[in-house]
Design an enzyme around this catalytic site. Structure first.
Site, PDB file in Angstrom:
ATOM      1  N   TYR A   1       0.824  -1.189  -0.019  1.00  0.00           N
ATOM      2  CA  TYR A   1      -0.055  -0.002  -0.175  1.00  0.00           C
ATOM      3  C   TYR A   1       0.758   1.310   0.172  1.00  0.00           C
ATOM      4  CZ  TYR A   1      -3.316  -3.327   1.949  1.00  0.00           C
ATOM      5  OH  TYR A   1      -4.285  -4.521   1.918  1.00  0.00           O
TER       6      TYR A   1
ATOM      7  N   HIS B   1      -6.913   0.140  -1.925  1.00  0.00           N
ATOM      8  CA  HIS B   1      -6.390  -1.240  -2.622  1.00  0.00           C
ATOM      9  C   HIS B   1      -4.851  -1.226  -2.518  1.00  0.00           C
ATOM     10  CE1 HIS B   1      -7.037  -4.284  -5.798  1.00  0.00           C
ATOM     11  NE2 HIS B   1      -6.224  -3.614  -6.388  1.00  0.00           N
TER      12      HIS B   1
ATOM     13  N   LYS C   1      -3.304  -5.524  -9.510  1.00  0.00           N
ATOM     14  CA  LYS C   1      -2.082  -5.080  -9.085  1.00  0.00           C
ATOM     15  C   LYS C   1      -0.977  -5.378 -10.116  1.00  0.00           C
ATOM     16  CE  LYS C   1      -3.948  -6.949  -4.514  1.00  0.00           C
ATOM     17  NZ  LYS C   1      -4.652  -5.925  -4.193  1.00  0.00           N
TER      18      LYS C   1
END
Lengths: 357, 357
Positions: free
Chosen positions: B292, B303, B334
Site C-alpha cells: 500500500y 486497494h 495489481k
C-alpha cells in the site's frame, strides 16, 4: 474454573463436563469433568471461560507448546464461524471412521488412504456427540512443505506469516470427458525446432479434435497446422502423422528442451486424451494444460474447465506455490488439478480449491 | 520476384526497394534493391509477395534457420496488428539510439542499460524511415530461461509451445509511497515460534502504520497484536519493540525456517518501508508482499497496488513462472513487481505486466 496439565491434556473437574462438553463441545467427558486438548484449553482461556491452567493465564499458556499458537488461530477461526470441532487425538477421534458430509466436496473418493488431520470439524449445529464430519482439517504453517501423497481427503488450513488463514480443499477427482476422435493416418509434415507443421492436414484434425493451431492464426479456415512437441509425440505414437522421424527422436528432442518434465507431460497428455478430454497449453495461466471435457467442434468450443499441472508423484508443495496456483485458477473459473505422475507413467489426480468454511 | 541468400540476408533486386521498403517498411535499401532479414523474407514468402529465395518456397525456407519459425510467428503477429517493424541487426538498427515512445510505459527508467532486442516495432503509421520506436521486442520460446538483468526496457514476446504469443512489458519502476509513521519505543511482547505477540501495544502501531494483525481478528478494536517474523525483525531493528531477544536471534530464527530467503525478504521489507510503502504478506496471491503506497490509517485503507516477489539478483525466470505471476497480478488489478536483491541488500525493482500491442 481452573484446570491442571496432566501429560498432554488439561483436566478440569467439578461441573466442567456440563459447562464445556455438553453445552459447547469442548474436550472429552471423564465422569463429571473433562479432558481438554491444549488448543481447547487455550481457546477457553482466551474467551475467559477458563481462569487458569496450573496458574497460567492465556499469555503464559500459549508458550507451553511451540506450535500451539498456530493451532489456536485455526481452532478459534472455526469457533467464530459457528462450528464445533475436536482435535484429532488417539482414542478421542479417529477421523477415518466417521461419515463424511459430501455436500461440501462433490468428488471425494472414499477409497483414498486418509491423510493425517489435526482437527475434525462437525457440520453446523452438530457436535462430537453426533456421527458426522464436515471437514477434516490439517493445519500447516506457510513455511512447511506438504507431500502430495498426504493430500486428497482433507482441508488444508494454511496459516500465513501474518496469521491469516487460507483454506484449501483437496480431493481426488475422477477425470473424464466425452470427446471422441477418429484420427486419420500418415499425415505428412515437418519437424521444426520444438514444434511441427502439417502443411495439408485433413480438416478434422483441428476442427473436430482440436489438435494444433492454424499457422495463419486463430479463426483461419484451413491451411497449415502447427503442433506442439507433446501433440507431435502423441500423434506420432498413434500413427496419425508422419514426419520422417520416429517417436523416440521426438521424445529425445523434448527431453533436450525440458528434461524429464517432457516425459511427465506426455504421460499426462496421453491420459487426458484417453479419458476423453482435450488438453491444450496452459501457458497463459502458468500451468501445463487447460482442458476441455466435451469438445464436439472447435467452432462450438466451451470454456476450459481445468488447469492441469504435471508433477512428480513425490513432489512436496510449498504452501505459497499452492496458493498461487489455486488463486489463479479460481480467478479464471477453472479447477486446479495436479497430475501426480510416477516414473512408470501412472497418474493420480489431485484437485485443490479455495474453500470458505 | 525472387531473392537470393547472401550470408545471412536475402537480396532482392529490380524495383524491390520501392515494393518492399518504401511502401511497406521491409528490409534495408541497397540502391534499387533491398536486403531482407530472413524473418522478413519468410513473411513476404508467406504472403506470396515474394515467389522464392534461391528456388525455396515458404515451407523450405522456414527450415534454413532453427529458430526462424518462432521469430516468424512474432513478426507476423505485429504485421497483422498493423505495425511496421525491423529486426535488430548490426548496422541496420541500433535500438538504443532511437527515442522511445513513452505513452505505452509510463515508468520506464532511461538510465537502465538497454537489453538485447530482436525486433524494433514502430508506432502505428510510422516506419523505419522515422525516428521513433513503440516497442523493443525480445523473442523467447516458453522453454528458454531469461536472466533478470536483461529485463527492464523491453517487451518480451513469449511464444508458447502451441505458438500463441504472450507479450510482457518490462520496466524499472520507481517505488515510492507517502506513508509516514512515528514509532513508539520498547513495546513489550513475546516471540512465539515464527511470530511475535505484543500484548498491550500502543494503538498507532496497528491503526496508523499497519504493523501486525489483531489477535482477536480483523476489525477488532485494540487488544494483542501479532507480528510476522519479518515485521518483528524490522521493528526490533528500529528499537520499537523489546521481546527480550536481540535482532540476531530473530534473524537466525528466520533463516532456520526459510533460509536465505528470509534475509532477502527482510531487505525488501525494509526498503519498502523506507520508501514510504506498507508491505503486508502477499501469501494469498503467492507473492512475498502486497504493498500500500499511501496509508493514513487502517480504517481508510485503499486497494494494495503491487505484488512484490523478492528474488536473488542473478535469478533466471522460466517464462511460465513469469506468466503465472503476471496473470495473477493482472487478475487482481495489481502490478507484479520483482525486487532483485543482491547479497549485500541492494535492490533493483522490475515491473512486468501483460501488454496487448
Amino acid at each position: 474454573m481452573e484446570g491442571r496439565l496432566d501429560g498432554d491434556v488439561v483436566r478440569v473437574g467439578g461441573d466442567a463436563r456440563q459447562r464445556y462438553y455438553d453445552s459447547s463441545g469442548y474436550g472429552r467427558p471423564t465422569g463429571e469433568g473433562v479432558a481438554l486438548a491444549p488448543v481447547e484449553a487455550a481457546h477457553l482461556l482466551f474467551r475467559g471461560d477458563l481462569d487458569a491452567v496450573d496458574g497460567m493465564g492465556f499469555r503464559k499458556f500459549l508458550s507451553v507448546e511451540d506450535r500451539l499458537v498456530v493451532r489456536f488461530l485455526v481452532y478459534k477461526d472455526f469457533r467464530e464461524r459457528g462450528f464445533y470441532l475436536s482435535p484429532v487425538r488417539e482414542g478421542w477421534i479417529d477421523a477415518d471412521d466417521l461419515a463424511h458430509d459430501d455436500s461440501t466436496a462433490a468428488d471425494h473418493d472414499r477409497s483414498t488412504d486418509g491423510p493425517r488431520a489435526d482437527l475434525v470439524v462437525y457440520p453446523q449445529g452438530k457436535g462430537p456427540w453426533d456421527d458426522e464430519i464436515a471437514y477434516r482439517v490439517r493445519i500447516v504453517g506457510e513455511r512447511e512443505s506438504i507431500r502430495t501423497s498426504s493430500l486428497g481427503r482433507c482441508v488444508l488450513a494454511v496459516v500465513d506469516e501474518e496469521s491469516e488463514i487460507t483454506y484449501l480443499d483437496t480431493t481426488r477427482p475422477a477425470i473424464d470427458g466425452s470427446t471422441t476422435d477418429d484420427l486419420p493416418t500418415n499425415v505428412a509434415g515437418d519437424l521444426l525446432a520444438d514444434r511441427a507443421i502439417l502443411w495439408n492436414p485433413p480438416d478434422e484434425l483441428y476442427e473436430a479434435a482440436f489438435y494444433g493451431q492454424r499457422l495463419a492464426g486463430r479463426g483461419a479456415e484451413g491451411g497449415p497446422l502447427q503442433l506442439s512437441l507433446v501433440e507431435t509425440a502423441f500423434l506420432l505414437g498413434e500413427g496419425t502423422i508422419d514426419l520422417g522421424v520416429d517417436l523416440a527422436a521426438v521424445v529425445e528432442r523434448g527431453r533436450r528442451v525440458e528434461g524429464e518434465r517432457f516425459d511427465r507431460r506426455l504421460a499426462v497428455y496421453t491420459a487426458l486424451r484417453e479419458a476423453g478430454l482435450v488438453p491444450k497449453t496452459g501457458f497463459k495461466f502458468g500451468a501445463d494444460f487447460r482442458t476441455y471435457a466435451d469438445v464436439e467442434s472447435v467452432d462450438s468450443l466451451g470454456h476450459s474447465e481445468r488447469l492441469v499441472r504435471a508433477l512428480p508423484a513425490d513432489h512436496a508443495f510449498a504452501p505459497r506455490e499452492l496458493s498461487l496456483d489455486v488463486r489463479l485458477a479460481g480467478g479464471v473459473h477453472k479447477r486446479m488439478t495436479f497430475a501426480l505422475t510416477t516414473p512408470t507413467g501412472e497418474i493420480d489426480w489431485l484437485a485443490v480449491e479455495r474453500l470458505t468454511p
